[in-house]
Design an enzyme around this catalytic site. Structure first.
Site, PDB file in Angstrom:
ATOM      1  N   ASP A 197      -3.879  -5.243  -3.628  1.00 38.68           N
ATOM      2  CA  ASP A 197      -2.306  -5.084  -3.251  1.00 38.68           C
ATOM      3  C   ASP A 197      -2.039  -3.545  -3.094  1.00 38.68           C
ATOM      4  OD1 ASP A 197       0.334  -4.997  -3.385  1.00 38.68           O
ATOM      5  OD2 ASP A 197       0.399  -7.229  -4.229  1.00 38.68           O
ATOM      6  N   HIS A 198      -1.724  -3.120  -1.965  1.00 43.02           N
ATOM      7  CA  HIS A 198      -1.709  -1.720  -1.935  1.00 43.02           C
ATOM      8  C   HIS A 198      -0.483  -1.302  -2.970  1.00 43.02           C
ATOM      9  CE1 HIS A 198       1.438  -2.048   0.919  1.00 43.02           C
ATOM     10  NE2 HIS A 198       1.856  -0.996   0.656  1.00 43.02           N
ATOM     11  N   HIS A 260       3.439  -8.001  -3.113  1.00 40.66           N
ATOM     12  CA  HIS A 260       3.973  -6.820  -3.814  1.00 40.66           C
ATOM     13  C   HIS A 260       5.083  -7.244  -5.093  1.00 40.66           C
ATOM     14  CE1 HIS A 260       1.566  -5.347  -0.577  1.00 40.66           C
ATOM     15  NE2 HIS A 260       2.662  -5.518   0.136  1.00 40.66           N
ATOM     16  N   LYS A 356      13.882  -6.064   5.764  1.00 37.09           N
ATOM     17  CA  LYS A 356      14.032  -4.965   6.722  1.00 37.09           C
ATOM     18  C   LYS A 356      15.055  -4.733   7.262  1.00 37.09           C
ATOM     19  CE  LYS A 356       9.119  -5.630   7.463  1.00 37.09           C
ATOM     20  NZ  LYS A 356       8.150  -4.529   7.034  1.00 37.09           N
TER      21      LYS A 356
END
Ligand code: BG6
Length: 514
Positions: A197-198, A260, A356
């Site tokens: 999970d970046h 995230h 977004k």
């Protein structure tokens, strides 16, 4: 730095070069490789964190020779490196790159990979340790792993290791995530699987635990007795960019929440682990995921909000984006009110939102404390006391700020809100990074602390499952319901105002600093 704390990673100390190994990137011709993975590996080489005995094999469909792959990477690094590229270090690095062209479904291609791995082992002394990175479309995760198994490339014996990093999304719902876990565990042991999970590669995210557990003053107030509620925001100004095809089948909930945002919830809410051992830390995180209060169908109607952006000021609406269905019902915004059913957090709402095409790009955690009693100020000009607010600024601002009330100078008692702000950039002079350095380094050291275990992934999907069901069954008739460039749908404001609260859309950290 004075008193620098060196954290243990596996049985080595962070700062030593990683183990000798060959890394294989599946999907090496894709964006992730050129934008993040190669620049991150270069940074590790520059910081002497890659073993001298390192090699990398790119595996992808396009026909290319190893020489052409090396030339391509040499061109791309100029654009995507996070700083100046040192020609000597790059020269050292690029000689270790190999390329195998092939289809993920073609067993012969995996035999060619095996041959190339043997060559790389021989030329660079990488000792047969392999670190596979699945930067492919999720549909190929199980295929690649099965092919590796069939080619005898995941077996660990004679002290060598084979690990595999799997990108998100891990499944598209609870059932598919469980099925994928079952499928890949036919071939791999859980300890070989690194679900990435970046977000956990971000310095500021890693700092959450350091902040909470290395300072004595915050932990005593970090609970339901002092905290009124917590807000977690991950707002983006971009739309779906070129990913309309993927996004329209996924939506914001799948794309951002069980991974995230839930990671941020875990780090904010977890109990102090008894050590930094990978399983000890992940046990504490898993406990939070398992304590998230399940959503009934009714809860989905009252505690969740979805949105989709419409056109505004010359910016296209979501439905006009390439590869998006013209009457798409996919959400580009999601807000949830979560509860954690444990002793520390009972009745403290965690409001999380992400979207977004929002007003600002900001990822932050706001900890709002309970108000002080007003009684002392009854006969003054002060109308109400503002609550203290601690904001962990994760990106693009990186730092921490604390808001409190101070007396405005003058003969009349009046209060103004002021900030104490810490900005990373003012204290630590660290070269910019991609965010993938630590994650790859840890994988090469065998430290899985920042990676997701199967039970964590499944627990997270379990929480969002009822939301996916109800949202799937009920048509979002009001879509699009927020204009591009706004803070999201009005219903998301109502989610808090009906509780007497409001979203914090604060100023950037710089402006807040005194
Ligand atoms: C990805 C999502 O995992 O994270 C994207 O698929 C999103 O939709 C991105 O834009 C956000 O990551 P970051 O690091 O830019 O905050």
């Amino acid at each position: 730095m004075e008193n620098e704390i060196v954290a243990a990673a596996g049985d080595k100390f962070a700062g030593d070069p990683a183990d000798p190994c060959t890394m294989v990137i599946f999907g090496a011709s894709g964006d992730l490789t050129k934008r993040k993975l190669i620049p991150a590996l270069y940074n590790l080489a520059k910081d002497n964190l890659l073993a001298r005995e390192f090699a990398l094999v790119g595996f992808a469909r396009p026909e290319m020779t190893t020489e052409q792959f090396r030339d391509l990477c040499t061109e791309e690094i100029k654009q995507f490196a996070t700083g100046r590229v040192d020609p000597d270090i790059w020269h050292w690095f690029v000689r270790r790159l190999y390329y195998v062209s092939g289809d993920f479904t073609d067993a012969a291609a995996f035999q060619r990979l095996k041959t190339t791995l043997g060559e790389a082992d021989k030329e660079h002394g990488t000792r047969g340790n392999y670190f596979y990175y699945l930067a492919t479309a999720p549909a190929f995760f199980a295929t690649c792993i099965n092919q590796l198994g069939d080619a005898g490339l995941v077996h660990e014996d004679n002290g060598l290791w084979r690990r595999i990093v799997i990108e998100k999304p891990f499944g598209r719902d609870y059932d598919s995530a469980c099925a994928l876990n079952v499928e890949i565990r036919k071939v791999l042991q859980e300890r070989q699987i690194y679900r990435i999970d970046h977000y956990l590669g971000k310095e500021t995210v890693q700092n959450i635990l350091a902040f909470r557990f290395s300072n004595g003053i915050f932990e005593p107030v970090w609970n339901r007795n002092y905290i009124d509620h917590i807000q977690i925001t991950a707002a983006e100004t971009v739309g779906v960019e070129k990913r309309g095809g993927y996004y329209d089948t996924a939506g914001t909930l799948r794309d951002m929440l069980p991974n995230h945002l839930f990671q941020l919830v875990c780090l904010t809410a977890m109990e102090p682990p008894v050590s930094f051992d990978a399983n000890v830390v992940r046990d504490e995180q898993a406990k939070i995921l398992k304590a998230l209060q399940p959503f009934s169908d009714r809860d989905v109607l009252t505690r969740t909000v979805r949105g989709q952006y419409g056109p505004s000021h010359g910016v296209s609406g979501y439905r006009q984006e390439p590869m998006v269905a013209p009457a798409s019902r996919t959400e580009t915004y999601a807000a949830l009110k979560l509860y954690i059913d444990n002793w520390r957090w009972a009745d403290v709402p965690f409001y999380v939102r992400t979207g977004k095409r929002m007003t600002n790009r900001v990822t932050e955690i706001v900890v709002q404390f309970k108000r002080a009693p007003f009684v002392l100020f009854r006969k003054t000009a002060v109308e109400k006391l503002e609550p203290n607010r601690l904001v962990l600024h994760l990106q693009p601002d990186e730092g921490i700020s604390l808001t409190f009330g101070a007396k405005i100078p003058g003969p009349v008692v009046r209060l103004g809100g002021v900030d104490m702000a810490f900005n990373y950039a003012d204290y630590f002079n660290v070269a910019p990074q991609t965010g993938y350095e630590r994650l790859m380094y840890d994988c090469m050291l065998g430290d899985a602390t920042l990676f997701q275990r199967s039970d964590m992934v499944e627990a997270a999907w379990h929480v969002v499952a009822p939301i996916l069901n109800v949202w799937g069954a009920l048509d979002p008739r009001e879509f699009p319901n927020y204009p591009a460039g706004s803070w999201g749908p009005a219903d998301a404001d109502d989610l808090l105002t009906k509780d007497g609260r409001h979203w914090y859309n604060g100023p950037p950290l710089r402006a807040a600093a005194v």
